[in-house]
Every structure is written in structure tokens, then in C-alpha cells.
Design a protein around this motif. Structure first.
Motif, PDB file in Angstrom:
ATOM      1  N   VAL A 131     127.408  24.461  66.797  1.00 49.56           N
ATOM      2  CA  VAL A 131     127.885  23.502  65.794  1.00 49.56           C
ATOM      3  C   VAL A 131     128.541  22.313  66.489  1.00 49.56           C
ATOM      4  CG1 VAL A 131     129.353  23.168  63.765  1.00 49.56           C
ATOM      5  CG2 VAL A 131     128.286  25.392  64.185  1.00 49.56           C
ATOM      6  N   GLU A 132     128.225  21.137  66.008  1.00 49.46           N
ATOM      7  CA  GLU A 132     128.768  19.901  66.551  1.00 49.46           C
ATOM      8  C   GLU A 132     130.284  19.835  66.406  1.00 49.46           C
ATOM      9  OE1 GLU A 132     127.220  15.516  65.732  1.00 49.46           O
ATOM     10  OE2 GLU A 132     128.147  16.410  63.965  1.00 49.46           O
ATOM     11  N   LYS A 133     130.944  19.325  67.419  1.00 50.89           N
ATOM     12  CA  LYS A 133     132.382  19.094  67.337  1.00 50.89           C
ATOM     13  C   LYS A 133     132.640  17.857  66.474  1.00 50.89           C
ATOM     14  CE  LYS A 133     133.236  20.988  71.963  1.00 50.89           C
ATOM     15  NZ  LYS A 133     133.682  20.685  73.353  1.00 50.89           N
ATOM     16  N   PRO A 134     133.705  17.871  65.655  1.00 49.03           N
ATOM     17  CA  PRO A 134     133.989  16.711  64.788  1.00 49.03           C
ATOM     18  C   PRO A 134     134.199  15.437  65.592  1.00 49.03           C
ATOM     19  CG  PRO A 134     135.321  18.605  64.171  1.00 49.03           C
ATOM     20  CD  PRO A 134     134.674  18.955  65.486  1.00 49.03           C
ATOM     21  N   THR A 135     133.662  14.335  65.101  1.00 47.93           N
ATOM     22  CA  THR A 135     133.860  13.033  65.728  1.00 47.93           C
ATOM     23  C   THR A 135     133.722  11.938  64.679  1.00 47.93           C
ATOM     24  OG1 THR A 135     132.940  11.437  67.320  1.00 47.93           O
ATOM     25  CG2 THR A 135     131.416  13.008  66.374  1.00 47.93           C
ATOM     26  N   ALA A 172     121.803  15.201  68.476  1.00 49.67           N
ATOM     27  CA  ALA A 172     121.463  16.593  68.773  1.00 49.67           C
ATOM     28  C   ALA A 172     121.477  16.853  70.274  1.00 49.67           C
ATOM     29  CB  ALA A 172     120.087  16.924  68.189  1.00 49.67           C
ATOM     30  N   LEU A 173     120.938  15.932  71.041  1.00 50.10           N
ATOM     31  CA  LEU A 173     120.921  16.104  72.491  1.00 50.10           C
ATOM     32  C   LEU A 173     122.341  16.092  73.057  1.00 50.10           C
ATOM     33  CD1 LEU A 173     117.874  13.833  73.392  1.00 50.10           C
ATOM     34  CD2 LEU A 173     117.951  16.336  73.415  1.00 50.10           C
ATOM     35  N   TYR A 174     123.197  15.269  72.473  1.00 47.76           N
ATOM     36  CA  TYR A 174     124.590  15.203  72.937  1.00 47.76           C
ATOM     37  C   TYR A 174     125.309  16.528  72.673  1.00 47.76           C
ATOM     38  CZ  TYR A 174     129.093  13.081  74.039  1.00 47.76           C
ATOM     39  OH  TYR A 174     130.296  12.771  74.631  1.00 47.76           O
ATOM     40  N   VAL A 175     125.000  17.174  71.535  1.00 44.97           N
ATOM     41  CA  VAL A 175     125.586  18.485  71.240  1.00 44.97           C
ATOM     42  C   VAL A 175     125.163  19.500  72.297  1.00 44.97           C
ATOM     43  CG1 VAL A 175     125.622  20.400  69.593  1.00 44.97           C
ATOM     44  CG2 VAL A 175     125.765  18.056  68.765  1.00 44.97           C
ATOM     45  N   LEU A 176     123.887  19.459  72.680  1.00 40.63           N
ATOM     46  CA  LEU A 176     123.400  20.360  73.728  1.00 40.63           C
ATOM     47  C   LEU A 176     124.095  20.085  75.058  1.00 40.63           C
ATOM     48  CD1 LEU A 176     119.558  20.390  72.977  1.00 40.63           C
ATOM     49  CD2 LEU A 176     121.206  22.201  72.497  1.00 40.63           C
ATOM     50  N   GLN A 177     124.320  18.818  75.343  1.00 41.69           N
ATOM     51  CA  GLN A 177     125.004  18.472  76.589  1.00 41.69           C
ATOM     52  C   GLN A 177     126.457  18.951  76.570  1.00 41.69           C
ATOM     53  OE1 GLN A 177     124.831  14.739  79.333  1.00 41.69           O
ATOM     54  NE2 GLN A 177     126.198  14.187  77.667  1.00 41.69           N
TER      55      GLN A 177
END
Length: 263
Positions: free
Chosen positions: A212-216, A139-144
Motif C-alpha cells: 500500500v502506498e504511503k500517504p503523500t 506505482a513504480l515509485y511505490v515499488l521503489q
């Protein structure tokens, strides 16, 4: 009469040899989290049955119990976790498990009842994130990635709020059990919700995410078994049954892009 009996016996033996014997059906206990994973696995049950597997679906409400149950031998497999979560917990807790087959991706999404986009969120807003070791960092990485915060370079995708080195909006990060995050949007400004909990709570059907998170590949979910079983024939059959084209078609039709089949 004796000769006739012998002829019938000989014919029966010949027919028995001509018809291939089917292996006995193997019963498996497979753990899943309620919602998406349970629904999708149930689509694979008739296929597995044809392939010689009788699968008993065991539903869980949390992310810890399915691995504990599998490592203790109470399950034969589980289907609920991302590769990132699996690798972290398997190493930390020495479960002795192995990831053997890809299933789905359910993107992590931030939802809000108060704001239509993250740009509207005010200074000092309270944001909920899941508190499990893998999803918290996710979640924190999505915010970053969205330019909202900045983490220490060493944090990668497994950071904690202590790794935040830049927070222009002075967001207050609230760590919650993953299952509680959908309810947090009633009281907080926004919440990061795992795909399965977003589906169970109805969020993914009724509300558009504000981020929304990017696909990985890190967040593809996997079928997991004990390390000692990973090369067993039944494991290959389980993976093949789950990854059947009919299951993929069900996912594509039912979830309309909110869930991605990765097989």
C-alpha cells in the motif's frame, strides 16, 4: 377603496424590502469518475442546493474524458484527479484548468490472488501497473519505496519501466489501462490498482493489499475548474459545499480508512 389598495401595495413593498432576496439557483454540470467520487459528491448535493447550486452529476469511466469535457466547456467542474495527474496533464495538453479545492486521497494499492505478501512473489513474476503518465510513475515509485526495484534518480514519481535500473526479482511490468488493472489479478501475479477502481471492483472491500502506498500530498484529489472561473463565487460555494463536515463524516464512516478526507 383606492386608499385601501394603495395601503396594501405600500405594505407589500415594505415586506418585499424587509425579506432578503435569494440569488437564483445556479445549475452546474460536474464530472466525476464512477464509484468513490460519484458517491461522495452526491452526499454534497443537498448542501449545495441550500447554498444555491443545483449540481448535475456526470459520470465517466476513464481519466481522460473529464478534463477534455471541462476544457471544451461541456462541464463546469470535475472531481476525480490527483494533483500530480492534474499538473502533468494540464501542462502537457494545455487544458487551461485550475485546481481549486482538496477532496480525498485513495491510496494506490497492489493486490494479488496468488500471494499474501510481496516477499512471496517469485522471480520473473508479472506485475500490472496503470499506463497513464502519472499513475504509472506512482506505482513504480511505490515499488521503489518498498525496496523491490530501483529507478533512475531523475525519474522521481513520473518514471516509466524504462527508468528501472535495478530489478533483482526480474519482475515483468505489464502496462494496462487503469480500469483494467483490477481484472489483471486473475491472470497476473499482482496489480497496482487506483483507489476508485479498487472500490468499484470490490477489491478494497474483500481483499487486503499486499503493498500500500504511503500517504503523500501529491496524490490528494482536487476539484478542478477552468482557469477563467477559478475566482467565481459559485466555485467558492462548490468547494465549501463539498468540504462540509457532514461529507467528511460520511467518508470516515463509509470507507473505514480506505479513503481519506483531506479537508
Amino acid at each position: 377603496m383606492l386608499r385601501r389598495t394603495l395601503l396594501i401595495s405600500a405594505l407589500a413593498s415594505t415586506l418585499a424590502l424587509a425579506v432578503p432576496a435569494h440569488a437564483a439557483t445556479k445549475t452546474l454540470k460536474v464530472g466525476v469518475t464512477a464509484g468513490l467520487h460519484a458517491e461522495i459528491l452526491r452526499q454534497a448535493l443537498p448542501i449545495a442546493k441550500k447554498n444555491g447550486l443545483d449540481i448535475k452529476v456526470i459520470e465517466f469511466q476513464d481519466y481522460v474524458s473529464p478534463n477534455e469535457a471541462l476544457s471544451h466547456g461541456d462541464l463546469d467542474a470535475n472531481i476525480f484527479q490527483t494533483l500530480s495527474y492534474f499538473e502533468l496533464l494540464n501542462k502537457q495538453r494545455n487544458y487551461g484548468l485550475a485546481a481549486v479545492g482538496k477532496t480525498i486521497t485513495a491510496p494506490l494499492t497492489f493486490y494479488s490472488k496468488k500471494w499474501k505478501s510481496f516477499s512471496e512473489i517469485p522471480t520473473g513474476a508479472r506485475i500490472a501497473i496503470p499506463n497513464d503518465p502519472s499513475t504509472e510513475g506512482r506505482a513504480l515509485y511505490v515499488l521503489q519505496e518498498a525496496g523491490i526495484i530501483k529507478l533512475k534518480p531523475s525519474a522521481g514519481r513520473t518514471g516509466t519501466p524504462l527508468d528501472i535500473i535495478s530489478n533483482p526479482k526480474k519482475l515483468k511490468i505489464v502496462e494496462l489501462d487503469p480500469a483494467q488493472t483490477p481484472r489483471a489479478i486473475d491472470d497476473l501475479d499482482a496489480a497496482a490498482v487506483n483507489g476508485n477502481y479498487a472500490y468499484i471492483s470490490g477489491l478494497s472491500k474483500t481483499r487486503k493489499g499486499i503493498l500500500v502506498e504511503k500517504p503523500t500530498a501529491n496524490y490528494i484529489n482536487y476539484i478542478v475548474v477552468r482557469e477563467k472561473d477559478k475566482n467565481a463565487d459559485w466555485v467558492k460555494t462548490l468547494v465549501k459545499s463539498y468540504q462540509d463536515p457532514s461529507v467528511r463524516a460520511y467518508i470516515n464512516k463509509s470507507y473505514k480508512g480506505n479513503v481519506i478526507a483531506n479537508f
